[in-house]
Scaffold this active site. Structure first.
Site, PDB file in Angstrom:
ATOM      1  N   GLY B  87       0.823  -1.232   0.098  1.00 29.98           N
ATOM      2  CA  GLY B  87       0.021   0.016   0.018  1.00 29.98           C
ATOM      3  C   GLY B  87       0.700   1.361   0.029  1.00 29.98           C
ATOM      4  NE  ARG B 151      -2.266  -4.410  -1.380  1.00 23.60           N
ATOM      5  CZ  ARG B 151      -1.902  -3.900  -0.451  1.00 23.60           C
ATOM      6  NH1 ARG B 151      -0.779  -4.732   0.572  1.00 23.60           N
ATOM      7  NH2 ARG B 151      -2.207  -2.665   0.126  1.00 23.60           N
ATOM      8  CG  ASP B 182       3.219  -9.562   4.990  1.00 24.01           C
ATOM      9  OD1 ASP B 182       3.588 -10.215   5.666  1.00 24.01           O
ATOM     10  OD2 ASP B 182       2.040  -8.914   4.948  1.00 24.01           O
ATOM     11  CE  LYS B 208       4.642   0.143   2.294  1.00 27.68           C
ATOM     12  NZ  LYS B 208       3.900  -0.516   1.321  1.00 27.68           N
ATOM     13  CB  THR B 209       3.577   0.434   6.981  1.00 27.52           C
ATOM     14  OG1 THR B 209       2.327   0.259   7.401  1.00 27.52           O
ATOM     15  CG2 THR B 209       4.313   0.387   8.256  1.00 27.52           C
ATOM     16  CG  ASP B 211      -0.737  -0.323   8.265  1.00 32.22           C
ATOM     17  OD1 ASP B 211      -1.669   0.504   8.027  1.00 32.22           O
ATOM     18  OD2 ASP B 211      -0.661  -1.289   7.462  1.00 32.22           O
TER      19      ASP B 211
END
Lengths: 558, 558
Positions: B87, B151, B182, B208-209, B211
């Site tokens: 994402g 992905r 992941d 990177k995220t 979240d």
């Protein structure tokens, strides 16, 4: 009132000093109010009826301000009340600040009070006296939380009496109503009542709405529209970037804005989405629901043939009112609800309510109603607001459209005409934009509108809307004036009854914004011309911090 | 690639020059790479297994940089490839800019290419050579649209072969994978493969995220978390203001962030909503669904007794994974799906899929499944992503909770214990925040991570995550280093199979952010302590433009 916690940004924003139009700079003492000639009503229908209803406040001239000396105003002490009415719009607190500063500038003894929770605060004698100390934390902040808002409509003689008693007891000289079309209709009605009763009390309105539909040949825009559309454009722009990065979703985004499509149009100018539905265009082309679905589906198929199984669709909150068969259905449901309020309120289950309403409309419409998903059908018969408006924000049109498009794509797939995965995501943006920290434009504009309203009530004017013109120029060059509220009225049917109301402005299909949109939109359909305008900036280069809406820029361009 | 249209703000942002940590300022030529001692793995479970799988890349030391002369690096010419994986997160383009500038600074002949659409771009030989001209428009912009993302997971020997062939043919020396847990697991697996095959090709990851779950005792935070939480906080803050102005709605807001509740916690610090659900707390207290509903309902009833029929609830995207019975259900559904992938993919209707799955789980769980609304049940069995994760963003938990709370309030009303109108409004914010224009913090941080990654690959390091520390200090004081990817791995069950994966970080209930949250939240429940942080500012006072997350500030406070 609750105490207010402020963020670091709000602390910095409190230091911002709105720039006043030149004429207002020295306050009411140096302004001469000039009554111009009678100006043409916005609507030429039912003016006789309006005149009959507003015997004492119809036919007022436009007001402009000129430099001059007005010492008498300095000696008078007035007590003014302010209320917020209807939905929030960024800049509301600045209207109060402008009003407060305008009143205090000329005479420190002038008093401003704020009724709590909208007009119902007057009926319940709930108010607060506004001081610099209490107001300070709210300067240039979003929200209406300083005195909160409400949607009470004043129409019964009992309500009028309560207002009269409250104003006499509390010695309030004037009322400033900060509101949209319905709330300013209320302002006109109360002004007329005060005039009829010869109370020597004045009512002035201030044009507020994020929807952008309170404008006409005299009013350039309402405050709040600039900030709200900038917030929605930030979000839509971010989603466009996301779509163009992951390249696998179709985002269907519905935007608040009631019937008119001004918000969608403005956000489209700022972000260039692939598909933009404009309610007024759908109506003018008499597009049926299946035609609307076909238009959207055709584009999805075409993009898919280019390997682009993604895109962004903008949908105005009010679209459903513009699709002919849905419009007819809504008008009929409104009539049934209007004529059977009591019966319907006593039916407990939604199924039975739908059944009852279906029994009172034509079989064609009842079939249409039954063909709709249950969610949508139940949303269509939900409670109206006190002004008789359907609460469009509750109707999840974006999901309804997704379902219809999906069904259509499945049919095409069976025929071998579409073979890709349709992955839709829905959004509704509305509440996110109503209470944003006002942009520099809205902070200046709302402050000037409030200051302007102070000049009007200090001069004993009533039945007027505070008005500022030349808004694409620097604030110093803005022109201050006032338009009679009744000039903007016409008769409309609301829940089966004829009512005088201030005319909402729809997107003008001959207007410059729409013509510019038509010129541009074809490029957006198959390409990714997306623009990400980013969040509102309060500091930094002036081309970023001080520009107002594209809509206004197009409208004012010669 | 599509051409890019840029907004006025983006034009201004392109002028922004990220501030590099002091050590990186003069480029790779003046940096000595120091191998420190072997550092402790994050997890102490299954390390033997990890070591067995990563024979060639396990047990690497931590890397730090010191000032020094490294002329050899100047003479070498390298070709580096970069991919975005997973994402979007604000700052992605700046990683590429930092990487590009870091490579070019030391040798103009170094080449950077970007594979299109994530790792699948390597398999399909789809890439672009990156030049200053093509990159210029993307400096400090949001989105991953420059080279897009994907992905794809690399796991089959066919895929490994394709990558090897592509890298040999295209003469790529190193791969930088910009991704979350992941994707960095994938980076570790590819690094191990290259090492095993003795290809002399290196792989480096970049954290990177949005979240916030890719952090641990070595990694302070991932890029993107700062900007995304600022965007969500802007929206939640605006809604809090709206709630406090109209005082009639309960807003249930779900925020993206996968399993962990970091995003919700950070946004709560910035906005002070009335109710904040933290998945990790629910799990640790073993709260059943009905207990969660009771907690929320009790607060709604209490506020209502104070005349406050409004409020704001924050819900983490992943909450459903933390409610014991739901967790058990999900684990069982995952196993059934994992063991019956083919059969299930051939069942056409959702009803029948649910029926099939219910036939394979205990009757207790099957009863639970059948008690859920159909929407939720069908969302629970929807396709997993290639890493075996349930796509939490598609589960409308906020609506599910509203329904459960509503039912509970109706029961209380029948008992005479609650008598008010419950008017809920639901929101889900996720896609709005993934592609925002990066905050100054993320613009600097992502740029430094990319630059740092360039130093690593230039020095022939592989199997490392680019890492920057001391992030609450000024960028010049940031420390540059690298952590071996395998140090952060453990064995986890994914769709019924054991896999080595980089450990996600959950909210630590003994950590400083959560402890500070516990101290504050009680005040928020019955009061309106709401804060409106407003939109991200790129210009203006430094306390507004340069502060990073409250989470990081709490974590770094002694």
């Amino acid at each position: 009132m609750p105490r207010i916690d402020v963020s670091e940004l709000q602390v910095e924003r409190q230091k911002f000093k709105p720039i006043l139009p030149k004429i207002l700079k020295n306050g009411a003492e140096y302004i001469k109010v000039v009554k111009c000639k009678f100006i043409e009503p916005i609507s030429n229908q039912s003016q006789y009826e309006i005149q009959r209803i507003f015997k004492n406040t119809y036919g007022f001239p436009e007001i402009v301000f000129r430099k001059g000396i007005n010492i008498a105003i300095k000696r008078k002490t007035v007590k003014v009340a302010v209320v917020f009415s209807g939905g929030q719009a960024p800049g509301g607190h600045n209207v109060i600040c402008g009003l407060f500063d305008g009143l205090k500038k000329v005479n420190k003894k002038n008093i401003l009070i704020g009724y709590i929770g909208g007009l119902s605060g007057i009926l319940k004698n709930e108010f607060k006296v506004i001081s610099e100390r209490t107001l300070r934390n709210y300067r240039n902040t979003g929200g209406f939380d300083f005195i909160t808002s409400g949607r009470t409509k004043i129409e019964t003689s009992e309500q009028f009496n309560l207002i009269k008693e409250e104003f006499l007891r509390n010695k309030v000289d004037a009322l400033v109503i900060v509101g949209g079309d319905d709330s300013n209709t209320n302002a006109a009605v109360i002004a007329e009542y005060f005039a009829k009763e010869d109370l020597n009390k004045y009512v002035v309105g201030v044009p507020k709405t994020i929807d952008g539909d309170l404008k006409n040949k005299y009013i350039e825009t309402s405050f709040g529209f600039d900030t709200a559309t900038k917030i929605y454009a930030e979000l839509v722009g971010n989603i466009c970037k996301d779509v163009n990065s992951s390249r696998k979703y179709w985002h269907f985004i519905r935007l608040m804005g009631r019937s008119a499509s001004h918000v969608v149009l403005e956000v489209a100018f700022k972000t260039h989405p692939n598909i933009v539905l404009i309610g007024e265009e759908i109506l003018s082309k008499n597009m049926t629901l299946s035609k609307v679905i076909k238009t959207v589906t055709d584009i999805i198929v075409k993009r898919s043939q280019l390997g682009k199984n993604f895109g962004v669709v903008l949908i105005p909150e009010g679209i459903i009112e513009f699709i002919p068969e849905m419009r007819e259905l809504l008008v009929n449901i409104n009539n049934v609800i209007g004529n059977n309020t009591k019966i319907i309120s006593e039916i407990y289950s939604i199924d039975q309510k739908i059944e009852f309403i279906c029994s009172k409309i034509s079989s064609k419409l009842s079939n249409l109603m039954n063909s709709l998903p249950f969610d949508i059908a139940s949303q269509l018969i939900s409670d109206r607001d006190p002004h008789g408006n359907i609460r469009l924000s509750l109707i999840e049109t974006e999901k309804f459209l997704i379902n219809m498009v999906h069904a259509k794509l499945l049919k095409l797939r069976k025929k071998g005409k579409y073979q890709y995965k349709f992955s839709p995501i829905s959004h509704f943006f509305g509440y996110e934009g109503r209470c944003g920290i006002p942009s520099n434009f809205d902070a200046n504009y709302a402050y000037a509108l409030g200051y302007n309203a102070a000049i009007l009530v200090l001069n004993g004017l009533t039945g007027y809307l505070s008005n500022i013109k030349n808004l694409t120029k620097f604030p110093k060059q803005w022109e201050c004036c006032a338009v009679p509220l009744t000039t903007m009225m016409a008769i409309e049917k609301r829940i089966s009854k004829n009512k005088p109301v201030i005319q909402k402005s729809m997107v003008d299909l001959q207007g410059k914004p729409f013509i510019n949109f038509i010129k541009e939109r074809d490029k957006w359909i198959l390409n990714e011309d997306y623009i990400s305008p980013g969040p509102i900036q309060y500091f930094g280069p002036s081309n970023i911090t001080n520009m107002t809406t594209k809509t206004l820029q197009y409208e004012k361009k010669l």
